[in-house]
Scaffold this motif. Structure first.
Motif, PDB file in Angstrom:
ATOM      1  N   ILE A 219      75.505  50.008  42.626  1.00 19.33           N
ATOM      2  CA  ILE A 219      76.580  49.200  41.926  1.00 19.33           C
ATOM      3  C   ILE A 219      75.624  48.078  41.482  1.00 19.33           C
ATOM      4  CG2 ILE A 219      78.154  47.265  42.171  1.00 19.33           C
ATOM      5  CD1 ILE A 219      79.268  49.180  44.547  1.00 19.33           C
ATOM      6  N   ALA A 220      74.630  47.241  42.034  1.00 20.28           N
ATOM      7  CA  ALA A 220      73.826  46.305  41.308  1.00 20.28           C
ATOM      8  C   ALA A 220      72.918  46.718  40.226  1.00 20.28           C
ATOM      9  CB  ALA A 220      73.073  45.647  42.482  1.00 20.28           C
ATOM     10  N   ALA A 221      72.506  48.040  40.191  1.00 24.19           N
ATOM     11  CA  ALA A 221      71.583  48.504  39.432  1.00 24.19           C
ATOM     12  C   ALA A 221      72.329  48.952  38.017  1.00 24.19           C
ATOM     13  CB  ALA A 221      70.690  49.593  39.929  1.00 24.19           C
ATOM     14  N   THR A 222      73.246  49.739  38.198  1.00 26.09           N
ATOM     15  CA  THR A 222      74.168  49.884  37.097  1.00 26.09           C
ATOM     16  C   THR A 222      74.676  48.619  36.586  1.00 26.09           C
ATOM     17  OG1 THR A 222      74.790  52.039  38.458  1.00 26.09           O
ATOM     18  CG2 THR A 222      76.019  51.259  36.529  1.00 26.09           C
ATOM     19  N   ALA A 223      75.472  47.868  37.242  1.00 29.33           N
ATOM     20  CA  ALA A 223      76.026  46.739  36.660  1.00 29.33           C
ATOM     21  C   ALA A 223      74.970  45.792  35.742  1.00 29.33           C
ATOM     22  CB  ALA A 223      76.680  45.651  37.474  1.00 29.33           C
ATOM     23  N   ALA A 224      73.707  45.591  36.436  1.00 31.55           N
ATOM     24  CA  ALA A 224      72.892  44.757  35.853  1.00 31.55           C
ATOM     25  C   ALA A 224      71.925  45.399  34.624  1.00 31.55           C
ATOM     26  CB  ALA A 224      71.527  44.757  36.831  1.00 31.55           C
ATOM     27  N   ALA A 225      72.122  46.726  34.354  1.00 31.94           N
ATOM     28  CA  ALA A 225      71.538  47.325  33.422  1.00 31.94           C
ATOM     29  C   ALA A 225      72.653  47.477  32.249  1.00 31.94           C
ATOM     30  CB  ALA A 225      71.229  48.766  33.472  1.00 31.94           C
ATOM     31  N   CYS A 226      73.751  46.678  32.137  1.00 33.33           N
ATOM     32  CA  CYS A 226      74.678  46.732  31.261  1.00 33.33           C
ATOM     33  C   CYS A 226      75.188  45.328  30.511  1.00 33.33           C
ATOM     34  CB  CYS A 226      76.006  47.223  31.660  1.00 33.33           C
ATOM     35  SG  CYS A 226      75.924  49.112  32.094  1.00 33.33           S
ATOM     36  N   ALA A 227      74.778  45.176  29.456  1.00 33.43           N
ATOM     37  CA  ALA A 227      74.920  43.706  29.004  1.00 33.43           C
ATOM     38  C   ALA A 227      76.076  43.100  28.773  1.00 33.43           C
ATOM     39  CB  ALA A 227      74.064  43.568  27.564  1.00 33.43           C
ATOM     40  N   ASP A 228      77.050  44.082  28.464  1.00 34.97           N
ATOM     41  CA  ASP A 228      78.610  43.585  28.486  1.00 34.97           C
ATOM     42  C   ASP A 228      79.520  44.183  29.226  1.00 34.97           C
ATOM     43  OD1 ASP A 228      80.181  45.963  26.817  1.00 34.97           O
ATOM     44  OD2 ASP A 228      78.055  46.191  26.278  1.00 34.97           O
ATOM     45  N   PRO A 229      80.721  43.387  29.577  1.00 39.63           N
ATOM     46  CA  PRO A 229      81.677  43.958  30.626  1.00 39.63           C
ATOM     47  C   PRO A 229      82.075  45.327  30.536  1.00 39.63           C
ATOM     48  CG  PRO A 229      81.852  41.681  30.031  1.00 39.63           C
ATOM     49  CD  PRO A 229      81.108  42.204  29.128  1.00 39.63           C
ATOM     50  N   GLN A 230      82.462  45.864  29.237  1.00 39.47           N
ATOM     51  CA  GLN A 230      82.988  47.118  28.888  1.00 39.47           C
ATOM     52  C   GLN A 230      81.909  48.336  29.457  1.00 39.47           C
ATOM     53  OE1 GLN A 230      86.394  47.888  28.002  1.00 39.47           O
ATOM     54  NE2 GLN A 230      85.618  49.689  29.084  1.00 39.47           N
ATOM     55  N   THR A 231      80.749  48.090  28.922  1.00 41.13           N
ATOM     56  CA  THR A 231      79.964  48.892  29.386  1.00 41.13           C
ATOM     57  C   THR A 231      79.647  49.249  30.719  1.00 41.13           C
ATOM     58  OG1 THR A 231      78.685  48.652  27.152  1.00 41.13           O
ATOM     59  CG2 THR A 231      77.529  49.912  28.993  1.00 41.13           C
ATOM     60  N   ALA A 232      79.546  48.028  31.279  1.00 38.45           N
ATOM     61  CA  ALA A 232      79.452  47.935  32.852  1.00 38.45           C
ATOM     62  C   ALA A 232      80.586  48.684  33.593  1.00 38.45           C
ATOM     63  CB  ALA A 232      79.237  46.553  33.289  1.00 38.45           C
ATOM     64  N   VAL A 233      81.980  48.380  33.087  1.00 43.33           N
ATOM     65  CA  VAL A 233      82.968  49.047  33.697  1.00 43.33           C
ATOM     66  C   VAL A 233      82.816  50.460  33.467  1.00 43.33           C
ATOM     67  CG1 VAL A 233      85.310  49.353  33.267  1.00 43.33           C
ATOM     68  CG2 VAL A 233      84.656  47.178  33.476  1.00 43.33           C
ATOM     69  N   ASP A 234      82.617  50.999  32.414  1.00 43.45           N
ATOM     70  CA  ASP A 234      82.697  52.633  32.112  1.00 43.45           C
ATOM     71  C   ASP A 234      81.549  53.248  32.836  1.00 43.45           C
ATOM     72  OD1 ASP A 234      84.431  52.116  30.060  1.00 43.45           O
ATOM     73  OD2 ASP A 234      83.071  52.055  28.420  1.00 43.45           O
ATOM     74  N   GLU A 235      80.286  52.586  33.152  1.00 47.79           N
ATOM     75  CA  GLU A 235      79.210  52.967  33.743  1.00 47.79           C
ATOM     76  C   GLU A 235      79.389  52.993  35.370  1.00 47.79           C
ATOM     77  OE1 GLU A 235      76.122  54.586  32.898  1.00 47.79           O
ATOM     78  OE2 GLU A 235      77.633  54.857  31.317  1.00 47.79           O
ATOM     79  N   LEU A 236      80.057  51.944  35.892  1.00 49.75           N
ATOM     80  CA  LEU A 236      80.428  52.130  37.333  1.00 49.75           C
ATOM     81  C   LEU A 236      81.360  53.067  37.660  1.00 49.75           C
ATOM     82  CD1 LEU A 236      80.586  48.071  37.690  1.00 49.75           C
ATOM     83  CD2 LEU A 236      78.930  49.770  38.774  1.00 49.75           C
ATOM     84  N   ILE A 237      82.447  53.424  36.664  1.00 48.24           N
ATOM     85  CA  ILE A 237      83.473  54.436  36.902  1.00 48.24           C
ATOM     86  C   ILE A 237      82.700  55.901  36.844  1.00 48.24           C
ATOM     87  CG2 ILE A 237      85.400  55.666  36.059  1.00 48.24           C
ATOM     88  CD1 ILE A 237      86.528  52.767  35.113  1.00 48.24           C
TER      89      ILE A 237
END
Length: 297
Positions: A219-237
């Motif tokens: 979760i940490a690695a994926t969220a940190a790699a995404c600059a904007d919230p929408q990309t982070a949401v998409d990648e975490l899912i």
């Protein structure tokens, strides 16, 4: 006062093995919550939706206190108990996330600029095993995976076994993760957790469809790699689905940035039974947890 920027994104996915999505969420006027329903497809859907409906009413208020939040939870509890009685069983839902003490209106979906007191705290609430995490930036202003902190603590049999010292975390995995000890709709009553948090950094709010499939490091690695919230949401899912997608998965990513972000020490402190943001005791302040890794919280 400082000009702050709030950027938020959210999405929910049925997963790969469920017939219905029992998760619901709200991102509205300073209320950012995930609810994960249980009690069968219809019962779970209705429970999480009923809770969100009550929090929509809270979002319309210009100010929120522990009392008004608690009252909203009580109303949701009554609604979900009634759903369970109607269906001849127990219907329930988790709830977790952030609530600002005042209303925040957006000119456009997702983003808002506002004047905010850098010393103001917000609420994090939790009932059940959905989770709220926090992540800070590094010295270069990039999201730093090493700072991921789990603010909430699961209300689950597994967590109880760990907290009591009965089992080590690595041994407690034999206890099914979905045996929870609290939910809205519990006939035995509920005791919500309230935290005071500094509103700065990245907050990740999710159902167990995320953290039950992938560990906190992912979760940490994926969220940190995404600059904007929408990309982070998409990648975490995406990583939850790739890991199996055995449950519904819902994620909110909330970024609060601005002039003082990274300059003020971020903190989360659990409020005692009678405390509110304006009456936090010295004892509570002494127990503030600062940027500990998620597996140490």
């Amino acid at each position: 006062m400082n000009d702050m920027q709030i950027h938020v994104a959210a999405d929910s996915n049925i997963g790969l093995r469920r017939r219905a999505n029992q998760d619901s969420f709200i991102i509205d006027d300073g209320v950012f919550l995930v609810c994960d329903g249980m009690g069968g497809g219809v019962g779970g859907q209705r429970a999480s939706s009923a809770a969100v409906d009550r929090f929509e009413t809270l979002a319309s208020r210009f100010s929120r206190s522990r009392t008004t939040i608690g009252h909203t939870i009580d109303l949701a509890q009554a609604d979900v108990l009634a759903i369970g009685q109607e269906l001849g069983g127990v219907s329930g839902t988790t709830v977790t996330g952030l609530i600002a003490p005042g209303r925040i209106e957006r000119d456009a979906p997702g983003d808002v600029a506002l004047e905010i007191n850098p010393d103001m705290d917000w609420y994090v609430i939790n009932i059940g095993d959905s989770r709220t995490y926090h992540m800070d930036v590094d010295s270069d202003g990039q999201w730093d995976a090493s700072t991921l902190c789990r603010i909430t603590r699961d209300h689950s049999r597994r967590q109880e076994a760990i907290d009591s010292g009965e089992m080590l975390p690595e041994d407690a995995v034999i206890i099914p993760r979905n045996i929870i000890t609290q939910c809205i709709g519990d006939p035995d009553g509920i005791n919500p957790d309230f935290f005071a948090v500094r509103p700065t950094g990245r907050f990740i709010i999710c159902s167990d469809g995320l953290h039950g499939e992938v560990d906190d490091a992912a979760i940490a690695a994926t969220a940190a790699a995404c600059a904007d919230p929408q990309t982070a949401v998409d990648e975490l899912i995406r990583i939850a689905l790739e890991a199996g997608g055995t449950d519904n998965v819902t994620v909110i990513v909330l970024d609060i940035t601005g002039e003082y972000a990274g300059q003020k020490v971020w903190h989360a402190s659990r409020l005692a039974q009678q405390e509110d943001l304006e009456t936090v005791s010295d004892e509570t302040l002494d127990t503030i947890r600062i940027q500990k890794p998620a597996n140490q919280i």
